[in-house]
Each structure stands twice: as structure tokens, then as C-alpha cells.
Design an enzyme around this catalytic site. Structure first.
Site, PDB file in Angstrom:
ATOM      1  N   HIS A 190      -2.172   1.544  16.632  1.00 15.09           N
ATOM      2  CA  HIS A 190      -1.418   1.943  15.432  1.00 15.09           C
ATOM      3  C   HIS A 190      -0.093   2.599  15.792  1.00 15.09           C
ATOM      4  CE1 HIS A 190      -1.962   2.391  10.949  1.00 15.09           C
ATOM      5  NE2 HIS A 190      -2.543   1.252  11.223  1.00 15.09           N
ATOM      6  N   TYR A 216      -6.974   7.479  13.584  1.00 12.57           N
ATOM      7  CA  TYR A 216      -6.780   6.226  12.860  1.00 12.57           C
ATOM      8  C   TYR A 216      -8.053   5.365  12.881  1.00 12.57           C
ATOM      9  CZ  TYR A 216      -5.982   1.546  11.686  1.00 12.57           C
ATOM     10  OH  TYR A 216      -6.157   0.332  11.097  1.00 12.57           O
ATOM     11  N   ARG A 226     -13.333  -5.039  16.492  1.00 15.57           N
ATOM     12  CA  ARG A 226     -12.350  -3.999  16.830  1.00 15.57           C
ATOM     13  C   ARG A 226     -13.069  -2.661  16.899  1.00 15.57           C
ATOM     14  NH1 ARG A 226      -7.608  -1.783  12.792  1.00 15.57           N
ATOM     15  NH2 ARG A 226      -9.233  -0.292  12.278  1.00 15.57           N
ATOM     16  N   HIS A 255     -14.762  -4.772  12.143  1.00  9.86           N
ATOM     17  CA  HIS A 255     -14.452  -3.417  12.607  1.00  9.86           C
ATOM     18  C   HIS A 255     -15.737  -2.645  12.889  1.00  9.86           C
ATOM     19  CE1 HIS A 255     -10.256  -3.028  10.493  1.00  9.86           C
ATOM     20  NE2 HIS A 255     -10.364  -4.120  11.207  1.00  9.86           N
ATOM     21  N   GLU A 291      -3.684  -3.886  19.916  1.00  9.53           N
ATOM     22  CA  GLU A 291      -2.808  -4.100  18.754  1.00  9.53           C
ATOM     23  C   GLU A 291      -1.821  -2.941  18.580  1.00  9.53           C
ATOM     24  OE1 GLU A 291      -5.099  -4.650  15.196  1.00  9.53           O
ATOM     25  OE2 GLU A 291      -3.426  -4.028  13.945  1.00  9.53           O
ATOM     26  N   TRP A 307       1.947   7.256  12.050  1.00  6.50           N
ATOM     27  CA  TRP A 307       0.543   7.182  11.648  1.00  6.50           C
ATOM     28  C   TRP A 307      -0.044   5.837  11.993  1.00  6.50           C
ATOM     29  CZ3 TRP A 307      -2.236   4.128   8.097  1.00  6.50           C
ATOM     30  CH2 TRP A 307      -3.615   4.440   8.057  1.00  6.50           C
ATOM     31  N   ARG A 323       0.615 -11.050  13.984  1.00  8.00           N
ATOM     32  CA  ARG A 323      -0.352 -10.607  12.973  1.00  8.00           C
ATOM     33  C   ARG A 323       0.200 -10.528  11.548  1.00  8.00           C
ATOM     34  NH1 ARG A 323      -4.533  -8.239  13.148  1.00  8.00           N
ATOM     35  NH2 ARG A 323      -3.801  -6.383  12.052  1.00  8.00           N
ATOM     36  N   GLU A 333      -8.554 -10.992  11.087  1.00  9.60           N
ATOM     37  CA  GLU A 333      -9.173  -9.676  10.868  1.00  9.60           C
ATOM     38  C   GLU A 333      -9.974  -9.727   9.565  1.00  9.60           C
ATOM     39  OE1 GLU A 333      -6.392  -6.474  10.150  1.00  9.60           O
ATOM     40  OE2 GLU A 333      -7.811  -4.977  10.904  1.00  9.60           O
ATOM     41  N   ASN A 365       0.799  -1.218   0.000  1.00  5.39           N
ATOM     42  CA  ASN A 365       0.000   0.000   0.000  1.00  5.39           C
ATOM     43  C   ASN A 365       0.846   1.289   0.000  1.00  5.39           C
ATOM     44  OD1 ASN A 365      -2.280   1.484   0.262  1.00  5.39           O
ATOM     45  ND2 ASN A 365      -2.662   0.950   2.396  1.00  5.39           N
ATOM     46  N   GLU A 376       1.770  -6.693  11.865  1.00  5.36           N
ATOM     47  CA  GLU A 376       1.252  -6.524  10.498  1.00  5.36           C
ATOM     48  C   GLU A 376       2.299  -5.916   9.562  1.00  5.36           C
ATOM     49  OE1 GLU A 376      -2.184  -4.034  11.383  1.00  5.36           O
ATOM     50  OE2 GLU A 376      -1.251  -2.366  10.352  1.00  5.36           O
ATOM     51  N   ASP A 409      -6.840  -1.031  18.016  1.00  3.80           N
ATOM     52  CA  ASP A 409      -5.559  -0.851  17.322  1.00  3.80           C
ATOM     53  C   ASP A 409      -5.002   0.528  17.677  1.00  3.80           C
ATOM     54  OD1 ASP A 409      -3.421  -0.828  15.603  1.00  3.80           O
ATOM     55  OD2 ASP A 409      -4.574  -1.427  13.830  1.00  3.80           O
ATOM     56  N   HIS A 464      -3.234 -10.053   9.689  1.00  2.00           N
ATOM     57  CA  HIS A 464      -3.692  -8.758   9.194  1.00  2.00           C
ATOM     58  C   HIS A 464      -4.700  -8.998   8.071  1.00  2.00           C
ATOM     59  CE1 HIS A 464      -2.283  -4.672   7.333  1.00  2.00           C
ATOM     60  NE2 HIS A 464      -3.327  -4.495   8.110  1.00  2.00           N
TER      61      HIS A 464
HETATM   62  O1  EZ4 Z   1      -3.726   0.716   8.752  1.00  2.00           O
HETATM   63  O2  EZ4 Z   1      -3.329  -1.920   6.404  1.00  2.00           O
HETATM   64  O3  EZ4 Z   1      -5.105  -3.591  11.622  1.00  2.00           O
HETATM   65  N1  EZ4 Z   1      -5.135  -3.022  10.599  1.00  2.00           N
HETATM   66  C1  EZ4 Z   1      -4.413  -1.949  10.258  1.00  2.00           C
HETATM   67  C2  EZ4 Z   1      -4.579  -1.502   8.838  1.00  2.00           C
HETATM   68  C3  EZ4 Z   1      -3.478  -0.596   8.334  1.00  2.00           C
HETATM   69  C4  EZ4 Z   1      -3.446  -0.613   6.861  1.00  2.00           C
HETATM   70  C5  EZ4 Z   1      -2.283   0.204   6.331  1.00  2.00           C
HETATM   71  O4  EZ4 Z   1      -2.216   0.029   4.975  1.00  2.00           O
HETATM   72  O5  EZ4 Z   1      -3.681  -1.394  11.036  1.00  2.00           O
HETATM   73  O6  EZ4 Z   1      -5.815  -0.874   8.754  1.00  2.00           O
HETATM   74 CO    CO Z   2      -3.309  -2.731  12.631  1.00  2.22          CO
END
Ligand code: EZ4
Ligand code: CO
Length: 405
Positions: free
Chosen positions: A214, A159, A147, A122, A238, A405, A285, A341, A37, A264, A212, A314
């Protein structure tokens, strides 16, 4: 069974996907997902220019040897571009082997360990109320785990939540640059426990809940968040911290019993080695696409199992349905499978290009036995959806400092 041709496709049925097709001399072909991505074209070039010429004429049956050849043979190991490219080749070769044997891939891995694949979906929203409404719908639909991600009041862009009713995953129009979002650790930490408090008050403790982070927190902040969330019994938290320095997880682990999930963005078993051996995590993951294919993921799962760690691949929409189907087989086999997921079956555009047949019943995914991976790629349909440059967002603190991010 010699490899005759390797084709690389990039298409954008709603978002960008890189697909590899390996064709053998007897006409049997296999497909793999090479989507990275926001950096898609780097993998396309790696495959076309550096991998494909080496594999023409090689025996498609020698999956392990080809994997070693691409990994060790490049001299330059690891990294997401390399491993996504190798992952797609490896996946396509397993698809070919399944077709050749007339068996679904999970049978080649060792057979089924379970009848269906438990997923977590989600529930997102701009307010707690919106998240909880979505959670209620998913519980009614039979999901076993969900989630939760919610916009943080007074933080522009969070996020996993909606931005102007558009998911951040969707292509950003014609904007040529990554969108920027704001981040405030203190506002986040003050808000998130309330989301889970209300979720448990309204829906009880039967539904599995995840979150998550992130990688937005430092280890001691993550440790505090874990403690704050302990009363709400999460299935896992996560990516609580970035993991280039795995010892950060020791700090989190020593302070909280919240189960931790990571991996991931891992591309090899080496990324996970210390985290697994020290038992600082509970779920690994790593995805088949980004982890270099089915061959190394099987080794990672077996290694994790020795330390009571389960798999939770993931399953974001930036992984193509080929990776999704490869995960189906992997999850049916893995004795230490935890949860997958799952973000739904995709748009009509996506399903115009990728053909597969999976059913969701009471929060579990089921598929019919088909030789290979049981997924196909429609080259003609893909031509209708040309590649569009697109980026994930970046994060900045309120003072402008660039953040994770
Ligand atoms: O933000 O795959 O758990 N899932 C994640 C994803 C990531 C994306 C980034 O390309 O963290 O949604
Ligand atoms: Co994630």
C-alpha cells in the site's frame, strides 16, 4: 440508437456506490460503475452537471467517439474524478452494445481466451496464527492464490487487517472524519518476512501468495523488503512504492527479483507508460472503473502484453458488482490476463441492489453467457440504502507525520 436519458444513482448497501444508467430511445439500457471511494459526490456532480447534458441525443453505438469526446473534449484530461465518470459511461455503452448484439461483452472484445477467471482472495488477521488459519481455510476451498496482510505488533492499525473486528472498508458509523492509523516502517519490515516464512513452512509452495505494501515504503526500503521476501516466492508484491515518480521502481527492480504489481490508482495508460516500457513491473492492476472504462483498458492490456506484463485488476469491495462483471468479460478476453483480485460475493444488502450470476469453483470464477455485462441494478431496492459520507483512513508515523495510507 440515440441516448434518451442518463440517470445517476448513489446508494449505500453496506458501502457507497455510484451507478450510471444510460437509456436509449428504443428502451435498451446499460449500466456502469462510477464509484470513487471517499470522493463519491464529486463524480456524481461531474456526471450530472457536466457529462449527461452533452450525451443526450448522441448515438449510443459510437463508444469510441463518445470516449474521445469526453476525454479530449473536456480540455481538462485525466484525474480520478474525470476518469471514473468516463469509465462508467463507457462501461454502460458496452453493456448496451452487448444487449443490442445479443452477445456477452467478451465476445465483442474478441472472444474467450480461457474458460474461467483465476482469482486471489484475501487472508487477513491480527496475528500470524489468525492469518494462517484463514489461509488454510482458503486453500481447502480451492483458492489458487491468496493475499496475506497481518497486523504489526505494537502498531495501531495496519492496512488490510481488522480494526475492532470491523474491516476498514465498512462505513465508519457516524464518524464524520477519516480515521487515523499509525505506521512504522521498521516494525513492518522486521515483521512481514516472518509471516511469509511461516506460511511457506506450513503450506508449502503450491499456493500463490501476494502482499500489498500500500505504497508505504521508499524505493530502497521496498528493494530490501523484496530481497527479504525472495525465499518465499511471492506471486507479486503490490504497490511497493508510490508511483508518481515511476523511476522509483527502477531502484526496486535493480535489487530484487520479487514480481511487482502496480496500478490500482492509475487513471490512464500514461500513468503506466514508463513502468511498462522499462519493464519495471510484472502486473498492471488498473480497474475498469478508475481507468476510464473498457475502451482504454483494452489498449492498456495490449500495450502491457508487448512487454510480458500481465493484468491483475483491482477487485476491492469499493468497486461495485458492475465493475466486477465488466472485469469478468475483460479477463475472459485478455490474452495476457494474470489474476483477478476477489473478496467474495458481498453482503445480502449488496446483492439486494446488484443482480449478477457468477460461480466460484476451485479458485476460478465462471459465468453464464448473457447479453451485455450480465449485471442489473435495482433502482427501487437502492432507495432503501441512502448515501452515508465515509472516508478511508489516513496514516501517521509514530511522531505524527502524515504518511501514505
Ligand atoms: O485499499 O480499494 O488491493 N487492494 C487495495 C484496496 C484499497 C481500496 C481503497 O479504496 O489496495 O483494498
Ligand atoms: Co492494493
Amino acid at each position: 440508437m440515440k441516448i434518451k436519458d442518463i440517470k445517476v444513482f448513489i446508494c449505500s448497501p453496506g458501502r457507497n456506490f455510484v451507478t450510471v444508467k444510460i437509456i436509449t430511445e428504443n428502451g435498451t439500457y446499460g449500466i456502469g460503475d462510477a464509484t470513487l471511494n471517499g470522493r463519491e459526490m464529486a463524480v456524481v456532480a461531474y456526471l450530472q452537471e457536466h457529462i449527461a447534458p452533452c450525451l443526450i441525443g448522441k448515438d449510443a453505438q459510437q463508444i469510441e467517439d463518445i470516449w474521445q469526446y469526453l476525454y479530449k473534449g473536456a480540455y481538462w484530461r485525466k484525474g480520478p474524478v474525470t476518469m471514473a465518470a468516463i469509465g462508467a459511461i463507457d462501461t454502460a455503452l458496452w453493456d448496451i452494445k452487448g444487449k443490442q448484439a445479443n452477445l456477452p461483452v467478451y465476445q465483442l472484445l474478441g472472444g474467450r481466451s480461457r474458460s474461467g477467471v483465476t482469482v486471489y482472495g484475501h487472508a487477513n488477521g491480527e496475528t500470524i496464527e489468525e492469518v494462517l488459519t484463514n489461509l488454510g481455510t482458503m486453500i481447502d476451498e480451492g483458492y489458487k492464490a491468496v493475499r496475506l496482510q497481518c497486523s504489526i505488533p505494537n502498531v495501531k492499525g495496519t492496512y488490510g487487517t481488522m480494526e475492532g473486528k470491523k474491516n476498514y472498508y465498512e462505513l465508519q458509523g457516524n464518524r464524520p472524519l477519516p480515521p487515523e492509523q499509525e505506521w512504522s516502517t521498521s516494525k513492518y519490515m522486521n515483521f512481514v518476512p516472518e509471516l511469509f516464512k511461516q506460511a511457506r513452512e506450513r503450506f508449502g509452495f503450491d499456493i500463490g501468495l501476494c502482499h500489498d505494501v500500500h505504497s508505504r515504503l521508499t524505493p530502497i526500503e521496498a528493494a530490501r523488503l523484496g530481497k527479504l521476501l525472495e525465499p518465499y516466492n511471492l506471486l507479486f508484491l503490490e504497490d511497493a512504492v508510490t508511483s508518481e515518480n515511476p523511476e522509483g521502481y527502477q531502484i526496486v527492480r535493480e535489487h530484487t527479483v520479487v514480481p511487482l504489481a502496480v496500478g490500482e490508482i492509475f487513471t490512464t495508460v500514461w500513468d503506466a507508460k514508463v513502468l511498462i516500457e522499462k519493464q519495471w513491473i510484472d502486473y498492471i492492476r488498473t480497474a475498469i472503473t478508475h481507468g476510464g472504462g473498457i475502451t482504454p483498458l483494452k489498449k492498456l492490456a495490449d500495450f502491457a502484453a508487448m512487454y510480458h506484463i500481465r493484468t491483475a485488476p483491482h477487485g476491492a469491495p469499493d468497486l461495485s458488482p458492475i465493475c466486477f462483471m465488466a472485469h469478468m468479460h475483460f479477463n475472459l478476453w485478455a490474452p495476457n490476463f494474470g489474476i483477478q483480485e476477489f473478496i467474495g460475493f458481498g453482503t445480502p444488502e449488496l446483492n439486494d441492489v446488484f443482480k449478477y450470476d457468477v460461480e466460484l469453483k476451485e479458485g476460478l470464477l465462471y459465468m453464464q453467457d448473457k447479453p451485455g455485462l450480465g449485471v442489473d441494478f435495482d433502482e427501487e431496492a437502492a432507495k432503501k440504502y441512502p448515501y452515508k459520507r465515509s472516508y478511508l483512513p489516513v496514516s501517521r508515523l509514530e511522531d505524527g507525520t502524515l504518511w501514505n495510507w
